[in-house]
Design a protein around this motif. Structure first.
Motif, short mmCIF file in Angstrom:
data_model
loop_
_atom_site.label_atom_id
_atom_site.label_comp_id
_atom_site.label_asym_id
_atom_site.label_seq_id
_atom_site.Cartn_x
_atom_site.Cartn_y
_atom_site.Cartn_z
N ASN A 1 69.35 18.99 59.93
CA ASN A 1 70.09 18.15 60.87
C ASN A 1 70.21 18.80 62.24
O ASN A 1 70.27 18.09 63.26
CB ASN A 1 71.48 17.83 60.30
CG ASN A 1 71.44 16.68 59.32
OD1 ASN A 1 71.37 15.52 59.71
ND2 ASN A 1 71.48 16.99 58.04
N SER B 1 67.57 13.21 56.62
CA SER B 1 67.55 14.64 56.29
C SER B 1 67.60 14.86 54.78
O SER B 1 66.93 15.75 54.25
CB SER B 1 68.71 15.35 56.97
OG SER B 1 69.96 14.99 56.40
N THR C 1 72.21 16.14 64.63
CA THR C 1 73.26 15.35 63.98
C THR C 1 74.61 16.05 63.99
O THR C 1 75.65 15.41 64.11
CB THR C 1 72.86 15.04 62.52
OG1 THR C 1 71.47 14.73 62.47
CG2 THR C 1 73.65 13.86 61.98
#
Length: 258
Positions: free
Chosen positions: A102, A38, A115
Motif C-alpha cells: 500500500n 493490495s 494508501t
C-alpha cells in the motif's frame, strides 16, 4: 494547470484537499480500490510462488521465501522470542507485506497514491488488528489483574511513585501505543507524497510559465526524482517499522518481565 497559466494565475501549492479524491463510483474511492487490490496482489503472489515448490527455487519462489524468512526471523523471532514467535508469523508477515504494498502504490505510474496517507487505514490495522491481538495474548498468559500489573507497574519501582506511574503507563500501553503506531506510517506517507506533489507541480508550473522560470524547472524536477528514491526507501522502512513494533508489542505482552 494550463488554463491557470494562460489566465496569468499563480502557483497554488498542493495541500490536504488533494488527498481526498472524488468517488470512482457510488461512495467507493481510489484508496478503497487500492486497499482491496493490495490484498489481491499479496494473495496471488504467495499462492503462485508456493504452488509448485522446488528444492532449488526459481526467482519467484526465492522472492517469496526471502520475504517469509525476513518476517519470520528478522521481525517475529527477534521481537517475540524463540519460544512464542511461531503462531504469529502469518500475522507479522501479512502486516509487513500489506503496509509495504500500500505504501509502494505511491510510486507506481497512474496509481501514484500511497494508501496509508489516509489516516483511517493504518489506524484500522493498528486498532482492529494489532491492538486486540497483543492485549488478548497478554491477558491470556498473565490473567486480567496480572496483565494490568505487568503493563503498568515496572519491577522495582518505588511504591511512592506508583500513583503517578500507573496512569502514565496505562495511558501509554492502552491508548498511546496503537495511535502512534498508526500515526507514524501515516505521517511519513502523507508528508512524502505531499513533497513529491509540490516539486512535480512546481516544475510543471515553472516549465509552462515561460520566461526565465524555464531555467529553474529542471531543478524542481531533479528534486522530485531524488525525493522519489528517498520516498521508496522510507516506504520500505515504514512497513518494516510498523511490523517490527507490532511484533514488539506482542513480545512485551507475552514477556514474563515488564
Amino acid at each position: 494547470m494550463t488554463k491557470l497559466l494562460a489566465s496569468g494565475g499563480e502557483f497554488v501549492a498542493p495541500g490536504v484537499k488533494d488527498f481526498f479524491l472524488p468517488p470512482i463510483f457510488g461512495s467507493v474511492t481510489k484508496p478503497m480500490v487500492l486497499l482491496v487490490l493490495s490484498i489481491v496482489i499479496i494473495a496471488v503472489f504467495f499462492i503462485a510462488a508456493t504452488r509448485n515448490l522446488k528444492v532449488v527455487p526459481g526467482k519467484f519462489q526465492f522472492a517469496a521465501e526471502s520475504l517469509y524468512d525476513f518476517g519470520r526471523n528478522n521481525i517475529a523471532r527477534e521481537q517475540i522470542g524463540a519460544k512464542d514467535f511461531k503462531p504469529f508469523i502469518p500475522l507479522i508477515l501479512t502486516i509487513f507485506t500489506f503496509i509495504l504494498v500500500n505504501n509502494l502504490f505511491g510510486l507506481i505510474p497512474i496509481v501514484q497514491f500511497p494508501t496509508m496517507s489516509h489516516i483511517g487505514f493504518p489506524l484500522a490495522v493498528s486498532l482492529l488488528v494489532v491492538y486486540p491481538v497483543y492485549h488478548f495474548v497478554g491477558f491470556k498468559r498473565h490473567g486480567f489483574v496480572g496483565y494490568l500489573k505487568h503493563q503498568t507497574i515496572p519491577p522495582g519501582a518505588p511504591w511512592f511513585v506508583l500513583p503517578l506511574l500507573i496512569p502514565i503507563e496505562f495511558f501509554q500501553k492502552f491508548i498511546l501505543n496503537p495511535l502512534t503506531l498508526a500515526i507514524r506510517v501515516f505521517a511519513a506517507m502523507f508528508a512524502g507524497h505531499l513533497l513529491l506533489l509540490v516539486f512535480t507541480l512546481a516544475g510543471e508550473f515553472l516549465l509552462l510559465n515561460g520566461g526565465l522560470t524555464v531555467i529553474v524547472a529542471p531543478v524542481s524536477f531533479a528534486f522530485a526524482i531524488a525525493l522519489t528514491f528517498l520516498e521508496a526507501l522510507i516506504m520500505c522502512l515504514q512497513a518494516y517499522i510498523f511490523a517490527l513494533l507490532s511484533a514488539s508489542y506482542i513480545g512485551m505482552a507475552l514477556a514474563e518481565e515488564h
